[in-house]
Design an enzyme around this catalytic site. Structure first.
Site, PDB file in Angstrom:
ATOM      1  N   GLU A 164       7.822   0.891 -66.147  1.00 16.36           N
ATOM      2  CA  GLU A 164       8.596   0.084 -65.234  1.00 16.36           C
ATOM      3  C   GLU A 164       7.471  -0.537 -64.169  1.00 16.36           C
ATOM      4  OE1 GLU A 164      12.878   0.535 -64.605  1.00 16.36           O
ATOM      5  OE2 GLU A 164      12.496   2.419 -65.452  1.00 16.36           O
ATOM      6  N   HIS A 289      17.023  -4.685 -56.393  1.00 11.69           N
ATOM      7  CA  HIS A 289      16.557  -4.919 -57.906  1.00 11.69           C
ATOM      8  C   HIS A 289      16.100  -6.524 -58.050  1.00 11.69           C
ATOM      9  CE1 HIS A 289      15.876  -4.589 -62.314  1.00 11.69           C
ATOM     10  NE2 HIS A 289      15.926  -3.275 -61.976  1.00 11.69           N
ATOM     11  N   ARG A 339       8.692  -2.935 -57.260  1.00 11.52           N
ATOM     12  CA  ARG A 339      10.052  -3.590 -57.158  1.00 11.52           C
ATOM     13  C   ARG A 339       9.949  -4.565 -55.801  1.00 11.52           C
ATOM     14  NH1 ARG A 339      14.447   0.111 -59.120  1.00 11.52           N
ATOM     15  NH2 ARG A 339      13.826  -0.151 -60.917  1.00 11.52           N
ATOM     16  N   HIS A 400      20.561  -2.720 -54.782  1.00 11.11           N
ATOM     17  CA  HIS A 400      20.612  -1.783 -56.031  1.00 11.11           C
ATOM     18  C   HIS A 400      20.471  -0.316 -55.720  1.00 11.11           C
ATOM     19  CE1 HIS A 400      19.596  -0.401 -59.907  1.00 11.11           C
ATOM     20  NE2 HIS A 400      18.430   0.130 -59.663  1.00 11.11           N
ATOM     21  N   GLU A 424      21.285  10.337 -54.021  1.00 12.41           N
ATOM     22  CA  GLU A 424      21.125   8.908 -53.414  1.00 12.41           C
ATOM     23  C   GLU A 424      21.596   9.211 -52.052  1.00 12.41           C
ATOM     24  OE1 GLU A 424      22.378   5.598 -55.472  1.00 12.41           O
ATOM     25  OE2 GLU A 424      21.692   4.024 -54.032  1.00 12.41           O
ATOM     26  N   ARG A 435      11.822   2.612 -53.193  1.00 13.57           N
ATOM     27  CA  ARG A 435      11.915   3.753 -54.355  1.00 13.57           C
ATOM     28  C   ARG A 435      10.944   3.103 -55.721  1.00 13.57           C
ATOM     29  NH1 ARG A 435      15.113   4.286 -58.768  1.00 13.57           N
ATOM     30  NH2 ARG A 435      16.276   2.432 -58.038  1.00 13.57           N
TER      31      ARG A 435
HETATM   32  C1  SIN Z   1      16.048  -0.323 -64.100  1.00 17.54           C
HETATM   33  O1  SIN Z   1      16.373   0.028 -65.305  1.00 17.54           O
HETATM   34  O2  SIN Z   1      15.375  -1.281 -63.953  1.00 17.54           O
HETATM   35  C2  SIN Z   1      16.575   0.411 -63.130  1.00 17.54           C
HETATM   36  C3  SIN Z   1      16.067   1.491 -62.718  1.00 17.54           C
HETATM   37  C4  SIN Z   1      15.986   2.101 -61.733  1.00 17.54           C
HETATM   38  O3  SIN Z   1      16.635   1.772 -60.752  1.00 17.54           O
HETATM   39  O4  SIN Z   1      15.175   3.128 -61.189  1.00 17.54           O
END
Ligand code: SIN
Length: 591
Positions: A164, A289, A339, A400, A424, A435
């Site tokens: 990711e 997000h 992100r 998010h 969290e 994060r």
């Molecule tokens: C996602 O699947 O994009 C979210 C994963 C996360 O927030 O760590």
């Protein structure tokens, strides 16, 4: 009533003069509720029912400690079961149940996990805590698999890995394609049921944490808890006396009008900790997000559909209505940039084009990949009239994850003896100002394991002296639920990814104008308690956002390009000692 002040300008010390908003926001010193009519005693009061809470429950089972778990709705109403991407963990071994970390460890990968996490954290991550997380990660995932969680495997029977944003390589394990959280929640709830049958734990659903109790020595000795009926009205209030009180209540996503978090995520644990005098940190850093479905409103439980970053990990790209690649040239990792970079680039692109959303183009991935890896996302998009095989998915950034929270170490120890915070709800220094993807389930697993070891190994505070705890404040106040939606929209408009000082000033002023109803006006019940907690946290976030006059991590200030020298600092918020005076916000330099 005259409200105590959450914060006032001019109490900050720092590398340069700091100017707050100039406005004071009064917050509730105690939630409005009937007098307690019952009490019970336990060793550990555990509040919450997501990954951190249930892992701690599993690890304390059989320890001989009495554990009482309370959750305000049903088990699993929180964020955990909606997590899609997976669990990041260093690639230290061939599988979940073979080999030991020590025998198969590849230290370079632990170091790379550390380095990726610190890079995403934009200068505010704590290297020591991040290293603890990365080092403990493989064991934490292996224990979860041993508890029964079934992860996706590759053709050779090894954990299938994905990537990711912000990860230098594939290290994320996942389950059910894009349903990792659901599998984690299932496995942990199954374990909890075994503990319930063995009388190793007691559980109260529909039990709302009102306020924490402190003993004469200042230590937290339990909590005031309300039992609710099916409509959320208060049935009765009682006191739970506990040697250790553990907050595992999750984040505060519902502060914002659009969020991936379900309706239950209203920051109750963070607000209660603040009212009790605990330190909060880094509240201004709320992670947005980048790719949340913009083709429909919220689900019945208040969430907006997440389109996992792992879809970009498999090759999807963000485009505008004309097909232009939005992330090209914005960062060397393009669509897989951290992100914050993706969300900020998207927010700027949307503002420039005057549009409410962009698109995620996953068409070229084809049916086999989308079907196998993202069955939930595919189905939900189709239900909402978008077929990702033939159409780009409308997406926009949305709230998010709560990077800040109750200040704690990775063992959950907070600034108040007897109070612990894991998952969290806590701000441990792992996430810094932003994060790294898929580090959140991992943090819940690791912190719960460490806290269980601490409590089992002699760390449990001494017995609470009978009858010596007192309710934390004598004045109760509440925010009426009707104001909540308008405030959440105002938060989204002014305290979102892009922030400017004038907008934030207006926001603080507006929050300060919200009337606090006293016990004669506010109806005790879940709706008004949640609205009150949200208002408290909105004020704390807004004040911290005004104060942080730089563009770091999750947010971009339109008046300051990039980070400012001397601002590698945490903003720490507390209420004053008597709980009724002005709060302070102080800065602490990163060591
Ligand atoms: C996602 O699947 O994009 C979210 C994963 C996360 O927030 O760590």
């Amino acid at each position: 009533m005259t409200a105590p002040a959450l914060s006032r300008p001019g109490v900050l010390t720092g590398p340069e003069p700091i100017v707050g908003s100039g406005h004071v926001v009064g917050v509730s010193p105690r939630l409005v509720a009937p007098a307690p009519v019952w009490q019970l005693r336990t060793d550990v009061l555990l509040v919450g029912s997501g990954v951190a809470a249930l892992t701690l429950a599993a690890e304390l089972a059989g320890s001989g400690l009495r554990v009482h778990l309370v959750t305000k709705g049903e088990l699993g109403d929180g964020s955990t079961r909606w997590a899609q991407g997976g669990i990041a963990r260093a690639n230290t071994g061939p599988g979940f149940s073979t080999g030991s970390v020590a025998a198969t460890d590849t230290p370079e990968d632990v170091e790379r996990h550390v380095s990726d996490t610190l890079t995403a954290g934009a200068g505010l991550g704590d290297p020591r805590t991040v290293r603890q997380l990365a080092t403990d990660g493989p064991g934490a995932v292996r224990r979860l698999a041993d508890l029964g969680a079934r992860f996706d495997l590759d053709a050779d029977g090894r954990p299938a890995l994905t990537r990711e944003g912000g990860h230098s390589h594939a290290r994320i394990v996942h389950a059910g394609g894009d349903a990792t959280g659901a599998e984690v929640q299932r496995a942990l709830q199954a374990r909890l049921h075994t503990s319930l049958e063995a009388d190793e734990i007691t559980v109260a659903e529909n039990a709302f944490l009102l306020d924490l109790l402190r003993g004469p020595d200042g230590a937290v000795r339990g909590a005031v808890v309300a039992l609710l009926d099916a409509t959320g009205s208060c049935r009765s209030v009682g006191i739970v006396h506990a040697r250790a009180t553990v907050l595992a209540t999750g984040g505060l996503g519902q502060v914002f009008a659009t969020t991936t978090n379900p309706a239950a995520v209203t920051g109750d644990g963070i607000a209660a900790a603040l009212r009790a005098g605990a330190e909060l940190a880094d509240l201004e850093f709320v992670q947005f997000h980048p790719t949340v479905f913009a083709g429909a409103g919220p689900t019945d439980d208040g969430r907006h559909l997440l389109i996992s970053e792992a879809v970009r990990g498999e090759g999807a790209r963000i485009i505008d209505a004309g097909g232009v690649l939005v992330m090209a040239g914005a960062h060397p990792l393009a669509d897989l940039a951290p992100r914050d970079v993706v969300s900020a680039t998207m927010a700027s692109a949307m503002a420039e084009r005057g549009v409410r959303h962009l698109y995620l183009d996953a068409r070229h991935l084809g049916e086999p990949v989308l079907d196998a890896r993202f069955p939930t996302i595919l189905a939900r998009c189709r239900e909402n009239g978008v077929d990702p095989l033939t159409q780009p998915i409308p997406v926009r950034p949305a709230a998010h994850y709560t990077c800040g929270g109750v200040r704690a170490d990775l063992t959950g120890r907070t600034s108040l003896p007897g109070l612990f915070a894991i998952g969290e709800v806590a701000c441990t220094g792992v996430h810094g100002a932003n994060r790294l993807a898929s580090n959140s389930l991992l943090e819940g697993l690791v912190a719960a394991h460490r806290l269980a070891g601490f409590l089992r190994g002699g760390g449990l505070p001494g017995s609470a002296a009978r009858g010596r705890v007192t309710a934390p404040r004598d004045r109760a106040a509440g925010v009426l639920p009707g104001v909540r939606a308008g405030l959440a929209l105002a938060m989204e408009d002014t305290a979102g990814v892009l922030r400017d000082p004038a907008g934030l000033d207006l926001l603080v002023r507006r929050l300060g104008e919200v009337p606090l109803a006293d016990a004669s006006e506010a109806l005790p019940g879940r709706a008004s308690w949640e609205a009150t907690n949200l208002h408290t946290l909105m004020a704390a976030i807004a004040q911290a956002a005004v104060t942080r006059a730089e563009s770091r991590g999750c947010h971009r200030r339109t008046d300051v390009d990039g980070v400012r020298s001397g601002w590698r600092r945490h903003l720490v918020a507390t209420l004053a000692d008597d709980g009724t005076g002005p709060a302070t916000v102080r800065q602490e330099a990163r060591p």
